[in-house]
Design an enzyme around this catalytic site. Structure first.
Site, mmCIF file in Angstrom:
data_model
loop_
_atom_site.group_PDB
_atom_site.id
_atom_site.type_symbol
_atom_site.label_atom_id
_atom_site.label_comp_id
_atom_site.label_asym_id
_atom_site.label_seq_id
_atom_site.Cartn_x
_atom_site.Cartn_y
_atom_site.Cartn_z
ATOM 1 N N GLU A 109 0.825 -1.202 0.000
ATOM 2 C CA GLU A 109 0.000 0.000 0.000
ATOM 3 C C GLU A 109 0.863 1.257 0.000
ATOM 4 O O GLU A 109 1.982 1.245 0.509
ATOM 5 C CB GLU A 109 -0.890 0.026 1.251
ATOM 6 N N CYS A 122 3.155 8.582 1.817
ATOM 7 C CA CYS A 122 3.595 7.531 2.729
ATOM 8 C C CYS A 122 3.759 6.250 1.912
ATOM 9 O O CYS A 122 2.815 5.808 1.255
ATOM 10 C CB CYS A 122 2.558 7.344 3.836
ATOM 11 N N CYS A 129 5.458 -7.063 7.423
ATOM 12 C CA CYS A 129 6.474 -6.591 8.359
ATOM 13 C C CYS A 129 6.791 -7.707 9.339
ATOM 14 O O CYS A 129 5.900 -8.456 9.764
ATOM 15 C CB CYS A 129 5.978 -5.355 9.108
ATOM 16 N N CYS A 133 4.579 -6.030 15.980
ATOM 17 C CA CYS A 133 3.945 -5.139 16.959
ATOM 18 C C CYS A 133 2.452 -5.459 17.006
ATOM 19 O O CYS A 133 1.787 -5.447 15.962
ATOM 20 C CB CYS A 133 4.170 -3.678 16.573
ATOM 21 N N CYS A 136 -0.498 -3.238 15.323
ATOM 22 C CA CYS A 136 -0.309 -2.855 13.919
ATOM 23 C C CYS A 136 -0.829 -3.951 12.999
ATOM 24 O O CYS A 136 -0.420 -5.116 13.114
ATOM 25 C CB CYS A 136 1.176 -2.600 13.658
ATOM 26 N N CYS A 367 -1.932 1.190 8.196
ATOM 27 C CA CYS A 367 -1.093 0.361 7.335
ATOM 28 C C CYS A 367 -1.518 -1.101 7.414
ATOM 29 O O CYS A 367 -1.659 -1.662 8.493
ATOM 30 C CB CYS A 367 0.373 0.485 7.762
#
Length: 375
Positions: A109, A122, A129, A133, A136, A367
């Protein structure tokens, strides 16, 4: 070989490498690649002019290159890397989120945000990822793979073209009567940029090299975020960049940060901040401390006070981020009164603090949300 203590991430077994692209190569490497195709080396500069300066990706527009050479050069150096799955807009059409499908089907994205006085984009540096976390959406989906330098750069190239062609609403930034120009790039989309170090550094060079070798953007308009990969932060400080470093801290104490940012079990808050101050000293830039405010988790006034004490007298600015909740998540944004008390506790130590403008909630702005929904 990675530096001692540096995180490494293996590509998934069987994953294919993205095809080579002009934006992956330095100017010297482009000349070599063009010569290997039996073309004159100066064709490399012509191709760079079309891609970076003219944003002309249709070989039919390359009138300074012989027609017989265009297809061969395009196939070898300007292959299709990614396609738009869909655009979603909000905020009066001034915010546009794009879901991309990469050559291997991977989803990433990017978000383009147009304000009266600036335009910010952004971008993603990884598909998924690996930082895990828990608040997220991207982190919970896990890491698919690193993006190539060209896959990173192409997000910006597409954004610049969209601005040039008037696809993003809101009038011209700055009131000049001219098409708005991209002023800020933030590596805060999907992924941990410093875990894809070499390709992110390559992308910064492509973005900031003068035209036609690159896009000719200012390093001072680029922000690179990290959750605190300390060895890579030290390495980044030695690059000689004037980019801004943003540290996603999210807690001032190790006990809580171990839970919110699991890599903290490897590099503690003090180590992360010391590396940030090194970058500030070498770059001359103030460090941005990113802090997602999460209701009843990290938004207590005493934590704001502790954060202020850690940052007092340092070259730092706190950017508080009201959490954009994801569907089904227990994590949500702080109450307004708790947010206000947190801000006051930091400001009491003379530390600059702002609350980030929240955009894109109605278009799954956090995100990873759009990619997760597509999956």
């Amino acid at each position: 070989m990675p530096a001692p203590g540096e995180l490494t991430f293996a590509a998934p077994r069987g994953a294919k490498k993205p095809p080579r692209h002009l934006a992956d190569l330095s100017p010297a490497q482009r000349k070599e690649a063009v010569a290997a195709l039996g073309e004159k080396p100066f064709r490399a500069k012509q191709l760079s002019q079309h891609y970076f300066a003219r944003l002309a990706h249709d070989p039919g527009q390359w009138t300074d290159i012989p027609a017989a050479s265009r297809g061969r050069l395009r196939d070898a150096l300007l292959p299709d890397l990614m396609a738009v799955v869909r655009h979603i807009s909000c905020d009066g059409d001034t915010t546009r989120k794009t879901l991309w499908r990469l050559f291997d089907g991977t989803l990433v994205e990017s978000v383009l945000m147009r304000y009266p006085d600036r335009v910010t984009m952004c971008i993603s540096s990884q598909a998924g990822c690996g930082m895990n976390c828990p608040f997220c959406a991207t982190g919970q989906a896990g890491l698919d793979r690193n993006l190539s330098t060209a896959e990173i750069v192409h997000q910006i190239v597409d954004g610049i073209r969209a601005l040039r062609d008037g696809e993003i609403g809101g009038g011209d930034a700055g009131g000049t009567g001219s098409p708005a120009r991209l002023s800020n790039i933030v590596f805060m989309g999907m992924g941990e940029p410093l875990a894809n170090y070499n390709r992110v550094i390559g992308a910064i060079r492509r973005l900031t090299d003068p035209e036609p070798d690159g896009l000719g953007l200012s390093q001072r308009g680029i922000t690179v975020s990290t959750v605190g990969l300390v060895p890579a932060m030290h390495r980044f400080a030695d690059e000689g960049f004037s980019c801004r470093l943003a540290v996603s801290l999210h807690a001032p104490d190790d006990e809580l940060r171990d839970t919110l940012v699991p890599v903290n079990t490897r590099w503690r808050v003090r180590e992360v901040l010391d590396a940030a101050w090194e970058y500030a000293a070498k770059s001359g830039r103030r460090v941005s401390i990113e802090y997602a405010l999460i209701r009843d988790i990290n938004d207590q006034a005493w934590r704001g006070d502790r954060l202020g004490r850690l940052l007092k007298g340092k070259r730092a600015h706190v950017n508080l981020i009201p959490l954009n909740p994801t569907p089904g998540s227990k994590w949500t944004a702080s109450r307004p009164e708790d947010q206000d008390a947190f801000v006051a506790a930091i400001a009491a130590h003379g530390v600059p603090v702002t609350v980030r403008d929240t955009r894109g909630q109605e278009i799954e702005g956090a995100c990873g949300q759009l990619a997760g929904a597509e999956r």
